[in-house]
Scaffold this motif. Sequence first.
Motif, PDB file in Angstrom:
ATOM      1  N   UNK A 291       6.961 -12.738   0.027  1.00  0.00           N
ATOM      2  CA  UNK A 291       7.442 -11.696  -0.877  1.00  0.00           C
ATOM      3  C   UNK A 291       8.024 -10.532  -0.087  1.00  0.00           C
ATOM      4  N   UNK A 292       9.190 -10.085  -0.505  1.00  0.00           N
ATOM      5  CA  UNK A 292       9.788  -8.855  -0.006  1.00  0.00           C
ATOM      6  C   UNK A 292      10.302  -8.065  -1.194  1.00  0.00           C
ATOM      7  N   UNK A 293      10.594  -6.789  -0.985  1.00  0.00           N
ATOM      8  CA  UNK A 293      11.117  -5.997  -2.083  1.00  0.00           C
ATOM      9  C   UNK A 293      11.070  -4.513  -1.796  1.00  0.00           C
ATOM     10  N   UNK A 294      11.085  -3.724  -2.864  1.00  0.00           N
ATOM     11  CA  UNK A 294      11.094  -2.275  -2.756  1.00  0.00           C
ATOM     12  C   UNK A 294      10.163  -1.662  -3.796  1.00  0.00           C
ATOM     13  N   UNK A 295       9.596  -0.518  -3.451  1.00  0.00           N
ATOM     14  CA  UNK A 295       8.786   0.275  -4.380  1.00  0.00           C
ATOM     15  C   UNK A 295       9.387   1.672  -4.428  1.00  0.00           C
ATOM     16  N   UNK A 296       9.567   2.190  -5.634  1.00  0.00           N
ATOM     17  CA  UNK A 296      10.114   3.531  -5.821  1.00  0.00           C
ATOM     18  C   UNK A 296       9.044   4.425  -6.423  1.00  0.00           C
ATOM     19  N   UNK A 297       8.766   5.544  -5.757  1.00  0.00           N
ATOM     20  CA  UNK A 297       7.832   6.530  -6.280  1.00  0.00           C
ATOM     21  C   UNK A 297       8.602   7.705  -6.860  1.00  0.00           C
ATOM     22  N   UNK A 298       8.093   8.241  -7.970  1.00  0.00           N
ATOM     23  CA  UNK A 298       8.690   9.421  -8.582  1.00  0.00           C
ATOM     24  C   UNK A 298       7.590  10.226  -9.264  1.00  0.00           C
ATOM     25  N   UNK A 299       7.960  11.350  -9.870  1.00  0.00           N
ATOM     26  CA  UNK A 299       6.993  12.252 -10.492  1.00  0.00           C
ATOM     27  C   UNK A 299       5.921  12.670  -9.487  1.00  0.00           C
ATOM     28  N   UNK A 300       6.385  13.182  -8.354  1.00  0.00           N
ATOM     29  CA  UNK A 300       5.484  13.688  -7.305  1.00  0.00           C
ATOM     30  C   UNK A 300       4.500  12.606  -6.836  1.00  0.00           C
ATOM     31  N   UNK A 301       5.009  11.400  -6.629  1.00  0.00           N
ATOM     32  CA  UNK A 301       4.228  10.265  -6.115  1.00  0.00           C
ATOM     33  C   UNK A 301       3.133   9.809  -7.094  1.00  0.00           C
ATOM     34  N   UNK A 306       8.500  -1.201  -9.157  1.00  0.00           N
ATOM     35  CA  UNK A 306       8.560  -2.203  -8.089  1.00  0.00           C
ATOM     36  C   UNK A 306       9.593  -3.264  -8.425  1.00  0.00           C
ATOM     37  N   UNK A 307      10.342  -3.673  -7.412  1.00  0.00           N
ATOM     38  CA  UNK A 307      11.235  -4.822  -7.517  1.00  0.00           C
ATOM     39  C   UNK A 307      11.000  -5.699  -6.296  1.00  0.00           C
ATOM     40  N   UNK A 308      10.628  -6.960  -6.515  1.00  0.00           N
ATOM     41  CA  UNK A 308      10.328  -7.866  -5.401  1.00  0.00           C
ATOM     42  C   UNK A 308      10.816  -9.265  -5.731  1.00  0.00           C
ATOM     43  N   UNK A 309      10.994 -10.051  -4.680  1.00  0.00           N
ATOM     44  CA  UNK A 309      11.445 -11.435  -4.833  1.00  0.00           C
ATOM     45  C   UNK A 309      10.642 -12.339  -3.907  1.00  0.00           C
ATOM     46  N   UNK A 310      10.663 -13.626  -4.198  1.00  0.00           N
ATOM     47  CA  UNK A 310       9.955 -14.609  -3.375  1.00  0.00           C
ATOM     48  C   UNK A 310      10.954 -15.546  -2.711  1.00  0.00           C
ATOM     49  N   UNK A 311      10.460 -16.398  -1.842  1.00  0.00           N
ATOM     50  CA  UNK A 311      11.326 -17.288  -1.073  1.00  0.00           C
ATOM     51  C   UNK A 311      11.085 -18.765  -1.361  1.00  0.00           C
ATOM     52  N   UNK A 312      10.025 -19.089  -2.080  1.00  0.00           N
ATOM     53  CA  UNK A 312       9.729 -20.498  -2.366  1.00  0.00           C
ATOM     54  C   UNK A 312       9.445 -20.691  -3.833  1.00  0.00           C
TER      55      UNK A 312
END
Length: 312
Positions: A291-301, A306-312
């Motif tokens: 799994x790889x992806x990104x996490x976005x924090x807002x509203x003062x953390x 989250x957006x993630x994808x897999x490889x298998x």
Amino acid sequence: MTRIVAVVPCALLFAASFLADKPTAQAAPNPMIALVQEESVPNGAGKLRTGLRLAFVKTADGWAAICDASREKNAGCRFDAGAPSQWIVSARGKTIAQITAKGWLDMDYSSETGLLAIISGMPARSGKRSHDFAGWNDNPVYPPLVATNVTPGKGGRWTSVYPEKMPLAVILPVLKKQVAEIPDCTNGGQDDPPRKGRPPGTGDIRVFETWQTKNGELLVGASIKPELVRKCDYTADSLADVWLYENDGEEPARPLPALIQPETTHRLVAIGDFAGDGNEEALFWLSGYDEDGFVLYYDHFRKAAKFAWTYH
């Protein structure tokens, strides 16, 4: 009886028709975040390529992932990839490039979900390739760059500093919840039954990244020292990291819970006003088992998407 017929000039009829059909002013687009991302070509024997990875869109309920990687061939993306889209690439609140993207770069693999082809304006990359953002494929790549469909706001509040800025005693209880035991890897961790490990102490902590503002805010990333588990066959569980946010004098240190996951590590990509609305967001890269992806924090953390994808 005399009939009276009102004659309306054609010009007036046309004007009335035009006003009736005239569309209202076009609404401003929902702010979106994407990333210029270098990645390994699937089954490409180590070859690399660069695309624009769709990540997050701002909605009335907060930020959300643009794509759902569980659906095949980008069917889960709320985005018209067939039309050219314009993006502003920025770093620390300053524009460094303007690019155009069109069409999906690859539709054959779930790991390529949301990856657009860049057709013009490819930005120059600085620095060196490393494993920091390599992910599951583990090939060194350049750090991703943030791209937005709206002009971002002013950035540069946060500065990277020498790591030891938060007492290790504050970090330890948070890290213990993630890594309760440092394994005994004397025999590579292959003993049957496994050798009993020990609970971590402050001397076992590695603070690998610290960011601060002039207002006394701190953002700290920490993990177990890698050398303690280097001889183990499986080190991912023990090297999973934690992040803490602190606002000196206003808010004590607290963990960022969305970044606490088994077998997952994170790196900060950027902090800034990506929507250009005066609010600040923090974007993290995540990498775990398949799994790889990104996490976005807002509203003062306090809130995260989250957006993630897999490889298998």
